[in-house]
Design a protein around this motif. Structure first.
Motif, short mmCIF file in Angstrom:
data_model
loop_
_atom_site.label_atom_id
_atom_site.label_comp_id
_atom_site.label_asym_id
_atom_site.label_seq_id
_atom_site.Cartn_x
_atom_site.Cartn_y
_atom_site.Cartn_z
N LEU A 39 -14.21 -12.68 16.21
CA LEU A 39 -14.67 -11.34 16.56
C LEU A 39 -14.21 -10.34 15.50
CD1 LEU A 39 -16.19 -10.61 19.21
CD2 LEU A 39 -14.05 -9.56 20.00
N ASN A 40 -12.93 -10.41 15.13
CA ASN A 40 -12.41 -9.49 14.11
C ASN A 40 -13.08 -9.71 12.76
OD1 ASN A 40 -10.60 -8.02 15.67
ND2 ASN A 40 -8.95 -9.52 15.41
N TYR A 41 -13.36 -10.97 12.43
CA TYR A 41 -14.02 -11.27 11.16
C TYR A 41 -15.39 -10.60 11.09
CZ TYR A 41 -16.05 -13.91 7.27
OH TYR A 41 -16.65 -14.26 6.09
N MET A 42 -16.13 -10.65 12.21
CA MET A 42 -17.47 -10.05 12.23
C MET A 42 -17.38 -8.54 12.04
SD MET A 42 -19.65 -12.41 14.87
CE MET A 42 -18.55 -12.18 16.25
N LYS A 43 -16.29 -7.93 12.55
CA LYS A 43 -16.13 -6.48 12.41
C LYS A 43 -15.57 -6.09 11.04
CE LYS A 43 -13.62 -5.93 16.18
NZ LYS A 43 -12.76 -5.32 17.20
N GLU A 44 -14.58 -6.87 10.56
CA GLU A 44 -13.78 -6.39 9.41
C GLU A 44 -13.77 -7.32 8.21
OE1 GLU A 44 -9.97 -6.04 11.22
OE2 GLU A 44 -10.55 -4.36 12.50
N GLY A 45 -14.41 -8.47 8.29
CA GLY A 45 -14.38 -9.43 7.17
C GLY A 45 -13.09 -10.23 7.16
N MET A 46 -12.80 -10.84 6.02
CA MET A 46 -11.65 -11.74 5.91
C MET A 46 -10.34 -11.08 6.34
SD MET A 46 -10.15 -13.90 2.63
CE MET A 46 -9.19 -12.51 2.00
N ARG A 47 -9.59 -11.78 7.12
CA ARG A 47 -8.30 -11.32 7.58
C ARG A 47 -7.26 -11.59 6.49
NH1 ARG A 47 -6.42 -12.59 13.13
NH2 ARG A 47 -4.15 -12.77 13.15
N THR A 48 -6.43 -10.61 6.19
CA THR A 48 -5.30 -10.84 5.29
C THR A 48 -4.02 -10.68 6.09
OG1 THR A 48 -6.54 -9.97 3.41
CG2 THR A 48 -4.17 -10.13 3.14
N SER A 49 -3.17 -11.69 6.04
CA SER A 49 -1.90 -11.54 6.74
C SER A 49 -0.76 -11.74 5.75
CB SER A 49 -1.80 -12.48 7.93
OG SER A 49 -2.08 -13.79 7.55
N VAL A 50 0.36 -11.11 6.07
CA VAL A 50 1.53 -11.14 5.19
C VAL A 50 2.74 -11.54 6.03
CG1 VAL A 50 0.74 -9.49 3.45
CG2 VAL A 50 1.75 -8.62 5.56
N GLU A 51 3.56 -12.40 5.48
CA GLU A 51 4.73 -12.88 6.21
C GLU A 51 5.95 -12.86 5.30
OE1 GLU A 51 2.33 -15.63 9.46
OE2 GLU A 51 3.57 -16.65 7.98
N PRO A 83 -7.46 -3.19 7.78
CA PRO A 83 -8.41 -3.25 6.66
C PRO A 83 -8.02 -2.25 5.56
CG PRO A 83 -9.59 -3.22 8.75
CD PRO A 83 -8.13 -2.97 9.07
N GLY A 84 -7.92 -2.75 4.34
CA GLY A 84 -7.58 -1.89 3.20
C GLY A 84 -6.12 -1.57 3.02
N GLU A 85 -5.28 -2.01 3.95
CA GLU A 85 -3.86 -1.67 3.87
C GLU A 85 -3.18 -2.37 2.69
OE1 GLU A 85 -0.12 -1.26 7.04
OE2 GLU A 85 -1.53 -2.91 7.28
N ASN A 86 -2.27 -1.68 2.04
CA ASN A 86 -1.48 -2.24 0.94
C ASN A 86 -0.57 -3.36 1.49
OD1 ASN A 86 1.45 -2.03 -0.33
ND2 ASN A 86 -0.01 -1.51 -1.95
N GLU A 87 -0.47 -4.47 0.74
CA GLU A 87 0.26 -5.63 1.24
C GLU A 87 1.74 -5.36 1.46
OE1 GLU A 87 -0.61 -8.88 -1.44
OE2 GLU A 87 -2.74 -8.78 -0.95
N VAL A 88 2.36 -4.66 0.49
CA VAL A 88 3.80 -4.41 0.57
C VAL A 88 4.09 -3.43 1.71
CG1 VAL A 88 5.74 -3.37 -0.66
CG2 VAL A 88 4.25 -5.01 -1.83
N GLU A 89 3.29 -2.36 1.81
CA GLU A 89 3.49 -1.39 2.89
C GLU A 89 3.21 -2.03 4.25
OE1 GLU A 89 5.01 1.47 2.53
OE2 GLU A 89 5.15 0.76 0.45
N GLY A 90 2.16 -2.85 4.29
CA GLY A 90 1.81 -3.53 5.53
C GLY A 90 2.89 -4.49 5.99
N LEU A 91 3.50 -5.19 5.03
CA LEU A 91 4.57 -6.12 5.41
C LEU A 91 5.77 -5.35 5.95
CD1 LEU A 91 5.72 -8.93 5.69
CD2 LEU A 91 6.28 -8.91 3.25
N LYS A 92 6.09 -4.21 5.33
CA LYS A 92 7.21 -3.40 5.83
C LYS A 92 6.92 -2.92 7.26
CE LYS A 92 8.88 -1.66 1.38
NZ LYS A 92 9.14 -0.47 0.56
N ARG A 93 5.68 -2.49 7.49
CA ARG A 93 5.29 -2.03 8.83
C ARG A 93 5.45 -3.16 9.85
NH1 ARG A 93 0.63 -2.63 11.63
NH2 ARG A 93 -0.58 -3.42 9.88
N LYS A 94 4.99 -4.36 9.48
CA LYS A 94 5.07 -5.50 10.40
C LYS A 94 6.52 -5.92 10.64
CE LYS A 94 0.98 -6.50 11.83
NZ LYS A 94 0.75 -6.59 13.30
N LEU A 95 7.33 -5.89 9.59
CA LEU A 95 8.74 -6.26 9.75
C LEU A 95 9.45 -5.29 10.67
CD1 LEU A 95 9.71 -7.44 6.15
CD2 LEU A 95 9.64 -8.83 8.23
#
Lengths: 200, 200
Positions: A39-51, A83-95
């Motif tokens: 469902l998310n793919y249809m809305k936003e395209g490829m999912r990028t996740s950071v760990e 969508p469009g979020e910077n990887e480093v900032e996104g990882l900090k947010r998730k952490l």
């Protein structure tokens, strides 16, 4: 970002741990998870996740911090980028969402280091590969693992439904049955790093 | 040294291959090999070996050049450093010995890139680990794998008793039975690189 192949690792005892409100999984089954992914793919395209690979030391051997759900499943802290979020900032947010106290002035100093692995999900299935397989032009997810350099002292707030474990590299290595293909090959990906083991 | 996470990969067909005199293995059995290792350790201390990951592309998928001995055993080109020898210079020397014509003006332009993995041999045994195991203060061997950037055109001279194979990452991945623990996890170690696939 910290671009260094030297990682200072401090004893587990130099960190302190509390709890916070539970962070429930969004899905209750693998089928639900893959359906939501579609469902998310249809809305936003490829999912990028950071760990994040968060390192501590015990007995002069590197250990990785893993979040345990229930009694068996372990995962790295992290998650899906907006969508469009910077990887480093996104990882900090998730952490911070997974491991920090709610107060903005009690956030750990997340120093994001090098990307050490990239995994691709070609289809809406659980299997991932460390390359985009031939003939796959539209992968469904790209997952990136980063080394995160921890400061000497930090306070972590662990959601009440999860356990935070420090697992030694020798336990992860060659243990795909217990930790899966992504986490069990972290020792190989970290092998080129020099660990500067600091005693308390 | 080339310090870049972008690797230009050229088609296998852009390289040419000839043969040269055989390079026989120094040992005819694993027991002989471990006995020679022990003897050398007593004379020179810990053995350091360096091996190369040489990349080409076929059908836009990265392939690694492996040397095949007989019909089954595959190895990366490389070998043991002389005591005190510089790793990058030693790897170039070993690559020329294994894969270059004898004429000094026909040497490939070996551009040594990043170290992607380090493996440790704790005892005079075949098993190696991607970390120095706890309580091992005197490891017997340290093996380092480097990415080597190839130029667009090169001539390789392959020893007559060996075959040079271009093996795709998808064949190596999760294939420890065929390629062993070191070579079968190269796809994970390369996953963080960006391959710039260049057509002929």
């Amino acid at each position: 970002m910290v671009n260094s192949s030297v990682v200072n690792t401090y004893p587990l005892s130099s960190y302190s741990f509390g709890t916070k409100e539970p962070k429930m999984e969004k899905d209750t089954s693998v089928a639900d998870r893959l359906a939501r992914m579609k469902l998310n793919y249809m809305k936003e395209g490829m999912r990028t996740s950071v760990e994040a690979i968060l390192l501590v030391q015990e007995h002069n051997h590197p250990h990785i911090l893993l979040l345990q759900i229930g009694n068996t499943f372990c995962k790295l802290p992290g998650g899906r980028l907006k969508p469009g979020e910077n990887e480093v900032e996104g990882l900090k947010r998730k952490l911070s969402s997974k491991l920090a106290a709610n107060s903005p002035n009690m956030q750990p100093n997340w120093q994001i280091g090098e990307c050490v692995a990239v995994w691709w999900r070609p289809n809406f299935e659980t299997i991932m590969y460390p390359y985009c397989p031939p003939h796959i032009s539209k992968p469904k997810e790209c997952k990136k693992l980063y080394v995160v350099h921890l400061s000497e002292r930090e306070y972590f707030a662990v959601p009440k439904n999860l356990k935070l474990l420090a697992v030694p590299l020798f336990e992860l290595y060659d243990n795909v049955q217990r930790y899966g293909p992504v986490i069990s090959t972290i020792p190989q990906q970290l092998s080129r790093f020099q660990f500067n083991m600091i005693s308390s």
